[in-house]
Design an enzyme around this catalytic site. Structure first.
Site, PDB file in Angstrom:
ATOM      1  N   GLU A 120       1.015  -1.468  -0.238  1.00  0.00           N
ATOM      2  CA  GLU A 120       0.326   0.207   0.178  1.00  0.00           C
ATOM      3  C   GLU A 120       0.918   0.914  -0.469  1.00  0.00           C
ATOM      4  O   GLU A 120       0.451   2.228  -1.022  1.00  0.00           O
ATOM      5  CB  GLU A 120      -1.379  -0.051   0.780  1.00  0.00           C
ATOM      6  CG  GLU A 120      -2.158  -1.003   1.548  1.00  0.00           C
ATOM      7  CD  GLU A 120      -2.910  -0.896   0.585  1.00  0.00           C
ATOM      8  OE1 GLU A 120      -3.605  -0.576  -0.269  1.00  0.00           O
ATOM      9  OE2 GLU A 120      -3.885  -2.130   0.085  1.00  0.00           O
TER      10      GLU A 120
ATOM     11  N   GLU B 226      -4.644   5.552   0.186  1.00  0.00           N
ATOM     12  CA  GLU B 226      -3.566   3.931   0.652  1.00  0.00           C
ATOM     13  C   GLU B 226      -2.741   4.011   2.289  1.00  0.00           C
ATOM     14  O   GLU B 226      -3.032   2.986   2.163  1.00  0.00           O
ATOM     15  CB  GLU B 226      -2.204   4.142  -1.001  1.00  0.00           C
ATOM     16  CG  GLU B 226      -2.846   4.597  -2.475  1.00  0.00           C
ATOM     17  CD  GLU B 226      -3.375   2.947  -2.326  1.00  0.00           C
ATOM     18  OE1 GLU B 226      -3.714   2.238  -1.888  1.00  0.00           O
ATOM     19  OE2 GLU B 226      -3.714   2.507  -3.920  1.00  0.00           O
TER      20      GLU B 226
ATOM     21  N   HIS C  16      -5.377   1.845   3.916  1.00  0.00           N
ATOM     22  CA  HIS C  16      -5.438   1.114   4.309  1.00  0.00           C
ATOM     23  C   HIS C  16      -4.617   0.125   4.699  1.00  0.00           C
ATOM     24  O   HIS C  16      -4.368  -0.941   5.134  1.00  0.00           O
ATOM     25  CB  HIS C  16      -5.291   0.377   2.215  1.00  0.00           C
ATOM     26  CG  HIS C  16      -6.395   1.344   1.206  1.00  0.00           C
ATOM     27  ND1 HIS C  16      -5.910   1.140  -0.017  1.00  0.00           N
ATOM     28  CD2 HIS C  16      -7.641   1.713   1.442  1.00  0.00           C
ATOM     29  CE1 HIS C  16      -7.636   1.895  -0.494  1.00  0.00           C
ATOM     30  NE2 HIS C  16      -8.418   1.995   0.461  1.00  0.00           N
TER      31      HIS C  16
ATOM     32  N   TYR D  30      -4.614  -2.338  12.440  1.00  0.00           N
ATOM     33  CA  TYR D  30      -5.781  -2.410  12.593  1.00  0.00           C
ATOM     34  C   TYR D  30      -6.077  -4.206  13.089  1.00  0.00           C
ATOM     35  O   TYR D  30      -6.225  -4.674  13.862  1.00  0.00           O
ATOM     36  CB  TYR D  30      -6.619  -1.851  12.118  1.00  0.00           C
ATOM     37  CG  TYR D  30      -8.182  -1.894  12.722  1.00  0.00           C
ATOM     38  CD1 TYR D  30      -7.520  -1.800  13.893  1.00  0.00           C
ATOM     39  CD2 TYR D  30      -9.265  -1.967  12.149  1.00  0.00           C
ATOM     40  CE1 TYR D  30      -9.131  -2.103  15.256  1.00  0.00           C
ATOM     41  CE2 TYR D  30     -10.570  -2.402  13.041  1.00  0.00           C
ATOM     42  CZ  TYR D  30     -10.754  -2.409  13.929  1.00  0.00           C
ATOM     43  OH  TYR D  30     -11.697  -2.260  14.583  1.00  0.00           O
TER      44      TYR D  30
ATOM     45  N   GLU E  97      -1.764  -2.742  -8.603  1.00  0.00           N
ATOM     46  CA  GLU E  97      -3.907  -2.390  -7.650  1.00  0.00           C
ATOM     47  C   GLU E  97      -4.423  -3.687  -8.429  1.00  0.00           C
ATOM     48  O   GLU E  97      -5.583  -3.498  -7.641  1.00  0.00           O
ATOM     49  CB  GLU E  97      -3.692  -1.339  -7.913  1.00  0.00           C
ATOM     50  CG  GLU E  97      -2.707  -0.239  -7.280  1.00  0.00           C
ATOM     51  CD  GLU E  97      -3.294   1.476  -7.224  1.00  0.00           C
ATOM     52  OE1 GLU E  97      -3.676   1.533  -8.640  1.00  0.00           O
ATOM     53  OE2 GLU E  97      -3.789   1.148  -6.350  1.00  0.00           O
TER      54      GLU E  97
ATOM     55  N   GLU F 133     -10.192   0.864  -4.360  1.00  0.00           N
ATOM     56  CA  GLU F 133      -8.923   0.100  -5.468  1.00  0.00           C
ATOM     57  C   GLU F 133      -9.912   0.380  -7.220  1.00  0.00           C
ATOM     58  O   GLU F 133      -8.525   0.662  -7.618  1.00  0.00           O
ATOM     59  CB  GLU F 133      -8.966  -1.031  -5.324  1.00  0.00           C
ATOM     60  CG  GLU F 133      -7.769  -1.362  -3.696  1.00  0.00           C
ATOM     61  CD  GLU F 133      -6.036  -0.514  -4.229  1.00  0.00           C
ATOM     62  OE1 GLU F 133      -5.827   0.374  -5.089  1.00  0.00           O
ATOM     63  OE2 GLU F 133      -6.429  -0.253  -3.333  1.00  0.00           O
TER      64      GLU F 133
ATOM     65  N   HIS G 183      -9.580   3.582  -7.695  1.00  0.00           N
ATOM     66  CA  HIS G 183      -7.625   3.619  -8.896  1.00  0.00           C
ATOM     67  C   HIS G 183      -7.471   3.313 -10.068  1.00  0.00           C
ATOM     68  O   HIS G 183      -6.356   3.291 -10.724  1.00  0.00           O
ATOM     69  CB  HIS G 183      -6.938   3.137  -7.629  1.00  0.00           C
ATOM     70  CG  HIS G 183      -6.850   3.791  -5.795  1.00  0.00           C
ATOM     71  ND1 HIS G 183      -6.682   3.161  -5.377  1.00  0.00           N
ATOM     72  CD2 HIS G 183      -7.705   4.861  -5.685  1.00  0.00           C
ATOM     73  CE1 HIS G 183      -6.967   3.305  -4.327  1.00  0.00           C
ATOM     74  NE2 HIS G 183      -7.483   4.468  -3.813  1.00  0.00           N
TER      75      HIS G 183
HETATM   76 FE   FE2 Z   1      -4.792   1.357  -4.485  1.00  0.00          FE
HETATM   77 FE   FE2 Z   2      -4.764   0.817  -1.434  1.00  0.00          FE
END
Ligand code: FE2
Ligand code: FE2
Length: 328
Positions: free
Chosen positions: A70, A101, A104, A110, A174, A208, A211
């Site tokens: 990421e 990103e 993410h 987490y 990606e 994504e 993206h």
């Molecule tokens: Fe991405």
């Molecule tokens: Fe991502």
């Protein structure tokens, strides 16, 4: 002027918008804003504790891959895309994507904090597992090129390097490698495990898919605006990059799934990878190469891959014609 350039003083006035698709994607991305702590992972922790060692290995391995990558996408954007774009609407979108990103990366943190996963071991794998390290080295090679002083974005070779980096981080990392991991991650939910983790993955996939739309539109726009890039040899180079990336992913998935879990094995995942690669090839104007069916049809409902394909159906660039000539 075109979408490419490197003048810091250009692209400071937002209106009029030259590339409405970039503005559209920015607005969609902002509407999609979310935070990982909106999802509680308590039930998933209980699931994790009763999962088999192979299943835990798969989750650990996914975290090992996703977390650094990421951040690697952000490097590709910061060093290789943002500095070479003129359009302010493109900059707006890239700024939002970079935050996503980061978000993410924090989502996977987490998960690492919640599940009893050895962080050092997970962090170490992206270097110590050869098939994972190979994918990273592939990406780093293209990003590094974008930082070299010899790169001149006004030349054909400079523009080709820009496209190569875009294909490497956007189409391949990606658009193929991440989706392969998403499918394995979501297969737990298909077996009624890690359902909230699945929701977290849904949100990441939703980001994504935007993206990917941005990256593909950017590639097609640069190709359309720069006739010097529309040659068969370059089209074939891009096609080979994508096919090579599929081979790298096949090896990675054999390490990820040494034995089957949850009705999945490396062959199943790799068929999905080939299915994905064909969609990405078609979105760029090439013919499909593998012609395999989607073994994970449930993924088509879990994410908007199909919607993505439709989004680009209307796109018809001169590159498409050139690419066609190469594959015929
Ligand atoms: Fe991405
Ligand atoms: Fe991502």
């Amino acid at each position: 002027m075109g979408i490419l350039g490197s003048g810091v003083q250009d692209g400071l006035l937002l209106k009029p918008i030259t590339y409405p698709w970039a503005m559209d994607l920015y607005n969609q991305a902002v509407a999609n804003t979310w935070f990982p702590n909106e999802i509680q992972l308590g039930e998933d922790l209980a699931d994790f504790k009763r999962m088999t060692d192979e299943e835990k290995h798969a989750i650990t391995y996914l975290m090992s891959y996703f977390n650094p990558n990421e951040l690697l996408v952000n490097k590709a954007l910061a060093f290789g895309v943002y500095p070479y774009i003129n359009a302010p609407e493109g900059h707006l979108y890239l700024a939002k994507q970079m935050w996503e990103e980061a978000n993410h990366c924090m989502s996977f943190e987490y998960v690492l904090e919640t599940f009893p996963i050895d962080r050092d071991a997970a962090y170490g794998s992206h270097v110590s597992v050869p098939s994972m390290a190979a994918k990273e080295e592939f990406e780093v090679r293209f990003i590094k090129r974008m930082t070299e002083e010899t790169l001149d974005i006004t030349t054909t070779e400079g523009k080709k390097d820009f496209i190569r980096n875009l294909v490497a981080y956007n189409i391949i990392l990606e658009g193929i490698w991440f989706y392969s991991g998403f499918m394995v991650a979501l297969s737990f939910r298909q077996r009624n495990l890690l359902r909230n983790f699945g929701s977290l993955m849904d949100w990441i996939i939703r980001d994504e898919s935007l993206h990917l739309q941005f990256g593909i539109n950017l590639i097609l726009t640069v190709l359309e605006e720069n006739e010097d890039l529309q040659d068969e040899e370059f089209a074939e180079e891009i096609r080979q990059m994508i096919l090579g990336a599929v081979a790298m992913e096949e090896q990675y998935n054999r390490d990820l799934l040494p034995t089957g879990i949850l009705g999945l094995n490396a062959d199943y995942v790799n068929q999905y990878v080939k299915y994905l690669a064909d969609r990405r090839l078609e979105e760029l104007g090439f013919d499909a190469h593998y012609n395999v069916s989607n073994p994970a049809k449930w993924m088509a409902t879990a994410n908007d891959t199909l919607q993505l394909v439709n989004f680009f159906e209307a796109t018809n660039t001169s590159y498409e014609v050139n690419a066609q000539a190469t594959t015929n």
